[in-house]
Design a protein around this motif. Structure first.
Motif, PDB file in Angstrom:
ATOM      1  N   GLY A 135       0.830  -1.195   0.000  1.00 32.40           N
ATOM      2  CA  GLY A 135       0.000   0.000   0.000  1.00 32.40           C
ATOM      3  C   GLY A 135       0.865   1.245   0.000  1.00 32.40           C
ATOM      4  N   SER A 136       0.255   2.358  -0.389  1.00 34.46           N
ATOM      5  CA  SER A 136       0.990   3.616  -0.470  1.00 34.46           C
ATOM      6  C   SER A 136       0.182   4.733   0.170  1.00 34.46           C
ATOM      7  CB  SER A 136       1.280   3.969  -1.940  1.00 34.46           C
ATOM      8  OG  SER A 136       1.954   5.211  -2.043  1.00 34.46           O
ATOM      9  N   ILE A 137       0.863   5.576   0.932  1.00 36.64           N
ATOM     10  CA  ILE A 137       0.264   6.766   1.527  1.00 36.64           C
ATOM     11  C   ILE A 137       0.990   7.977   0.961  1.00 36.64           C
ATOM     12  CG2 ILE A 137      -0.199   8.035   3.662  1.00 36.64           C
ATOM     13  CD1 ILE A 137      -0.023   5.303   5.123  1.00 36.64           C
ATOM     14  N   VAL A 138       0.215   8.927   0.468  1.00 38.78           N
ATOM     15  CA  VAL A 138       0.781  10.168  -0.061  1.00 38.78           C
ATOM     16  C   VAL A 138       0.086  11.324   0.641  1.00 38.78           C
ATOM     17  CG1 VAL A 138       1.202  11.593  -2.095  1.00 38.78           C
ATOM     18  CG2 VAL A 138       1.170   9.093  -2.312  1.00 38.78           C
ATOM     19  N   SER A 139       0.856  12.211   1.245  1.00 37.95           N
ATOM     20  CA  SER A 139       0.290  13.366   1.929  1.00 37.95           C
ATOM     21  C   SER A 139       0.749  14.649   1.263  1.00 37.95           C
ATOM     22  CB  SER A 139       0.700  13.385   3.404  1.00 37.95           C
ATOM     23  OG  SER A 139       0.051  12.353   4.117  1.00 37.95           O
ATOM     24  N   VAL A 140      -0.188  15.561   1.063  1.00 30.83           N
ATOM     25  CA  VAL A 140       0.162  16.867   0.515  1.00 30.83           C
ATOM     26  C   VAL A 140       0.719  17.719   1.653  1.00 30.83           C
ATOM     27  CG1 VAL A 140      -0.696  18.968  -0.572  1.00 30.83           C
ATOM     28  CG2 VAL A 140      -1.544  16.736  -1.323  1.00 30.83           C
ATOM     29  N   GLY A 141       1.982  18.068   1.536  1.00 30.14           N
ATOM     30  CA  GLY A 141       2.648  18.879   2.541  1.00 30.14           C
ATOM     31  C   GLY A 141       2.983  20.250   1.987  1.00 30.14           C
ATOM     32  N   SER A 142       4.058  20.828   2.493  1.00 33.99           N
ATOM     33  CA  SER A 142       4.420  22.193   2.104  1.00 33.99           C
ATOM     34  C   SER A 142       5.915  22.407   2.269  1.00 33.99           C
ATOM     35  CB  SER A 142       3.665  23.200   2.982  1.00 33.99           C
ATOM     36  OG  SER A 142       4.160  24.507   2.793  1.00 33.99           O
ATOM     37  N   VAL A 143       6.454  23.321   1.470  1.00 29.88           N
ATOM     38  CA  VAL A 143       7.859  23.682   1.637  1.00 29.88           C
ATOM     39  C   VAL A 143       8.101  24.340   2.990  1.00 29.88           C
ATOM     40  CG1 VAL A 143       8.342  23.886  -0.821  1.00 29.88           C
ATOM     41  CG2 VAL A 143       7.500  25.885   0.435  1.00 29.88           C
ATOM     42  N   THR A 144       7.022  24.801   3.657  1.00 31.70           N
ATOM     43  CA  THR A 144       7.210  25.351   5.003  1.00 31.70           C
ATOM     44  C   THR A 144       7.642  24.272   5.987  1.00 31.70           C
ATOM     45  OG1 THR A 144       4.874  25.051   5.573  1.00 31.70           O
ATOM     46  CG2 THR A 144       5.514  27.171   4.648  1.00 31.70           C
ATOM     47  N   GLY A 145       7.565  23.019   5.576  1.00 29.74           N
ATOM     48  CA  GLY A 145       8.059  21.944   6.421  1.00 29.74           C
ATOM     49  C   GLY A 145       9.565  21.798   6.373  1.00 29.74           C
ATOM     50  N   VAL A 146      10.208  22.465   5.400  1.00 31.34           N
ATOM     51  CA  VAL A 146      11.658  22.349   5.265  1.00 31.34           C
ATOM     52  C   VAL A 146      12.349  23.709   5.284  1.00 31.34           C
ATOM     53  CG1 VAL A 146      11.536  20.180   4.002  1.00 31.34           C
ATOM     54  CG2 VAL A 146      11.479  22.319   2.729  1.00 31.34           C
ATOM     55  N   MET A 147      11.571  24.792   5.445  1.00 31.41           N
ATOM     56  CA  MET A 147      12.155  26.123   5.518  1.00 31.41           C
ATOM     57  C   MET A 147      11.299  26.966   6.464  1.00 31.41           C
ATOM     58  SD  MET A 147      11.056  27.285   1.623  1.00 31.41           S
ATOM     59  CE  MET A 147      11.898  28.862   1.673  1.00 31.41           C
ATOM     60  N   ALA A 148      11.720  28.180   6.741  1.00 33.96           N
ATOM     61  CA  ALA A 148      11.005  29.020   7.691  1.00 33.96           C
ATOM     62  C   ALA A 148       9.584  29.306   7.230  1.00 33.96           C
ATOM     63  CB  ALA A 148      11.757  30.333   7.889  1.00 33.96           C
TER      64      ALA A 148
END
Length: 250
Positions: A135-148
């Motif tokens: 199975g596969s899980i894909v979540s829509v995240g954000s570049v704010t998770g890797v930068m300020a």
């Protein structure tokens, strides 16, 4: 492939993800807070000869999350992919500096961007294991998770947690052929972005434009498909080059 898309009825990334998965041949369960939105999304797909079912519920409700998964399995016979799209800050909490945020503001940002994803991933993993794994899980995240994330501290912290969650799920369940990845979006041309008057040419983005919802959707389909079978625990950045931009104008 049978996919559950939580937030798949929304006019922006959610609807684009539902269309993209259906176009790729998936049977799609579209879950949304608004039953009219999920119904409209599924009607569109069914009228095109595709297989889709509409689900409605609040992602803040653990029972609703569990219901999304169980109803998807009941509708299709099995579940292969979970996609979580619901998220954002300004839709739930006004932009503000950290010292201005209340505990309630922080909790809501966390709830709508990370906590429900944990619940959904947990429910999906249980379903995957009951099916014998895979199975596969894909979540829509954000570049704010890797930068300020100025003015969006709660949102940024939650998205950073989402990236960490994907890594942990990847490590814990690789032997069960279960993968989890994140689509880390930059500025996407959603209704929220347009209402903030972010439109047209954007000089701060190396590609000089906002991303289209279909850009995020295409990345989600890739991460769910066999094309990415050796990819897990990763954040695929879809941002027009923002996170690789140098400090000086080119």
């Amino acid at each position: 492939m049978n996919a559950l898309i939580i937030g798949g009825g929304g006019d922006g990334i959610g609807r684009a993800v539902s269309r993209a998965f259906a176009a790729a041949g998936a049977a799609v369960a579209v879950a949304d807070l608004d039953p009219e939105r999920s119904g409209e999304a599924t009607d569109e797909l069914v009228s095109s000869g595709l297989r889709a079912v509409a689900l409605a519920g609040d992602v803040r409700s653990p029972s609703a999350i569990d219901g999304f998964v169980s109803q998807s399995v009941a509708a299709f016979g099995r579940l292969d992919t979970l996609v979580t799209v619901v998220g954002g800050q300004v839709a739930f909490v006004p932009a503000m500096r950290l010292h201005e945020m209340s505990d309630d503001d922080w909790d809501l940002a966390y709830e709508m961007n990370l906590r429900y994803v944990v619940r959904a991933a947990r429910a999906a993993i249980r379903a995957f294991l009951a099916q014998g794994g895979g199975g596969s899980i894909v979540s829509v995240g954000s570049v704010t998770g890797v930068m300020a994330a100025p003015m969006q501290a709660g949102y940024g912290a939650a998205k950073a947690g989402l990236a960490s969650l994907a890594k942990t799920v990847a490590a814990e369940y690789a032997a069960d052929a279960i993968r989890m990845n994140v689509v880390a979006c930059g500025a996407i041309a959603t209704a929220a972005a347009k209402s903030a008057h972010v439109d047209g040419e954007v000089p701060e983005i190396p590609m000089r434009r906002l991303g289209a919802p279909r850009d995020a959707a295409a990345a989600a389909v890739y991460l769910a498909s066999p094309l990415s079978s050796y990819v897990t625990g990763q954040s695929l950045v879809v941002d027009g080059g923002v996170t690789v931009r140098g400090p000086f104008a080119v």
